[in-house]
Design a protein around this motif. Structure first.
Motif, PDB file in Angstrom:
ATOM      1  N   ARG A  92       0.828  -1.206   0.000  1.00  0.00           N
ATOM      2  CA  ARG A  92       0.000   0.000   0.000  1.00  0.00           C
ATOM      3  C   ARG A  92       0.872   1.270   0.000  1.00  0.00           C
ATOM      4  N   VAL A 122      -4.506  -3.893  -1.466  1.00  0.00           N
ATOM      5  CA  VAL A 122      -4.235  -2.705  -2.282  1.00  0.00           C
ATOM      6  C   VAL A 122      -2.727  -2.566  -2.443  1.00  0.00           C
ATOM      7  N   TYR A 406      -6.453   5.135  -6.901  1.00  0.00           N
ATOM      8  CA  TYR A 406      -6.102   4.704  -5.540  1.00  0.00           C
ATOM      9  C   TYR A 406      -5.713   5.868  -4.650  1.00  0.00           C
ATOM     10  N   LYS A 407      -5.461   7.026  -5.260  1.00  0.00           N
ATOM     11  CA  LYS A 407      -5.066   8.199  -4.465  1.00  0.00           C
ATOM     12  C   LYS A 407      -5.563   9.443  -5.178  1.00  0.00           C
TER      13      LYS A 407
END
Ligand SMILES: [Zn+2]
Length: 408
Positions: A92, A122, A406-407
């Motif tokens: 992650r 993740v 994811y961000k």
């Protein structure tokens, strides 16, 4: 959902920077990457505005060990179940730092990669090697215990025996890594620093053994990457058809030219050498390793400078293995610049040059180009002026992997 990224500058991975660029992501693919004035109509796409857009970065030499210290034996003194829990956090953290792909050169990556692919963890795409093939008394043997115990410890940690001698066992060793799901075969063609009794200068494996490993790996469409410090190990590995040289500490003119000739890639891993020199003491590095790191550190930076000068193809790797250090992967770019790369060369090493380290197993990523996987990051600031911007995960504002955000 279609995403349209509008950037002050678009770094394609290889090739020139495009001012006022647009990247469109759709169904996991890049459907447009180029100048804003040639971009398709935005339609109902979600718009992300950023200073810099570039490909998700590649860590081409890491290890998911799940240990905290600079003593590899910790992996054998810990429960594999606990180590497995820790590496999910490393994954992650790496993704958060802008790394969408990791070539994992020995460790728990084969398992972690499958969990990421299943969607239950993740993390970046992980291309693991499984165990690292070593001769008896080689770099990945555990010299402090009897050989049966060493084998047992490696099976317990990595899932398969990795100590092989003679061409037949070498071939069988490759096959054991394949049954773990290896996407690349990692071997030790010279002694190393983090092992007790072997000499980094001296080659490991005979030519017959190296030939058997490369032949078997290539037949199964895997590249072989070889840990090499000493020159003789580098030359023998290249001769056998090894395509990536890891570390390359005692590379000289002749070896650099042989690498160019063989179209082999150097993965220098300056980060780990720098870290062990500066922080090895407080991180529990064993006494034998302290001696060996002092013996190799200076030659290592000279070798990287020489490789840059000679035009050896270089891919970015750090050799990070510890939980708590993962996430600092982007520091390698600045270290490569210190050795003589331009910021754009360092970015290319960390993006476009990554997939080639996997040969036939390479995914379609590493560049911003129509038809490639939508592995894309947004960055605040201009890394083409100051590449150290990429070392701080806070500067990585958005991370897309396979088109999924994811961000950001
Ligand atoms: Zn390594």
């Amino acid at each position: 959902m279609t995403v349209r990224i509008e950037a002050k500058r678009l770094i394609p991975g290889s090739g020139d920077v495009i001012e006022n660029g647009v990247v469109v992501l759709d169904q996991g693919e890049i459907t447009y990457a180029g100048a804003a004035n040639g971009a398709p109509d935005p339609g109902d796409a979600e718009v992300v505005k950023t200073e810099t857009v570039m490909p998700g970065m590649w860590e081409c030499h890491g290890h998911f060990f799940g240990i905290y210290t600079a003593n590899i034996d910790e992996a054998h003194l810990s429960r594999p179940q606990l180590l497995s829990m820790r590496v999910t956090s490393d994954a992650r953290v790496a993704l958060d730092a802008g790394f969408t792909s990791v070539r994992e050169m020995g460790g728990l990556g084969v398992f972690l990669g499958r969990a990421v692919e299943e969607g239950v963890v993740v993390g970046p795409n992980v291309y693991g090697a499984g165990g690292t093939l070593s001769m008896t008394a080689g770099h990945a043997d555990t010299h402090s215990v009897d050989l049966d115990m060493a084998r047992a410890l490696h099976v317990r940690f990595g899932g398969e025996d990795n100590i092989v001698d003679g061409p037949d066992q070498c071939r069988a060793g490759v096959r054991r890594m394949l049954r773990l799901g290896a996407k690349v075969i990692k071997i030790h063609a010279s002694g190393g620093v983090m092992s007790e009794l072997d000499d980094p200068h001296l080659p490991q494996f005979s030519n017959e053994e190296l030939n058997a490993i490369v032949d078997e790996a290539n037949r199964m469409e895997r590249l072989v990457g070889a840990h090499c410090h000493g020159k003789r190990g580098i030359m023998s590995a290249l001769e056998a058809g090894v395509k990536t040289i890891e570390h390359g500490t005692f590379l000289d003119d002749e070896a650099a030219e042989a690498m160019v000739e063989a179209e082999a890639i150097l993965v220098p891993t300056r980060f780990i050498v720098d870290l062990l020199i500066r922080e090895g003491e407080q991180r529990g590095m064993p006494e034998y390793a302290k001696k060996k790191i002092r013996m190799t550190a200076e030659a290592h930076s000279d070798a990287i400078s020489l490789a840059i000068e000679k035009g050896v193809k270089i891919a970015m790797g750090t050799d990070i293995w510890a939980t708590g250090v993962w996430g600092r992967n982007g520091e390698e770019l600045d270290l490569m610049v210190e050795c003589g790369m331009t910021p754009m060369q360092a970015i290319e090493a960390a993006t476009a040059n990554g997939p080639a380290t996997l040969g036939p197993q390479a995914p379609k990523s590493g560049r911003l180009e129509e038809g490639l996987d939508a592995d894309v990051i947004c960055v605040s600031g201009d890394p083409t002026g100051d590449v150290s911007i990429l070392a701080d995960p806070d500067n990585i504002t958005h991370v897309f992997k396979g088109g999924v955000r994811y961000k950001g």
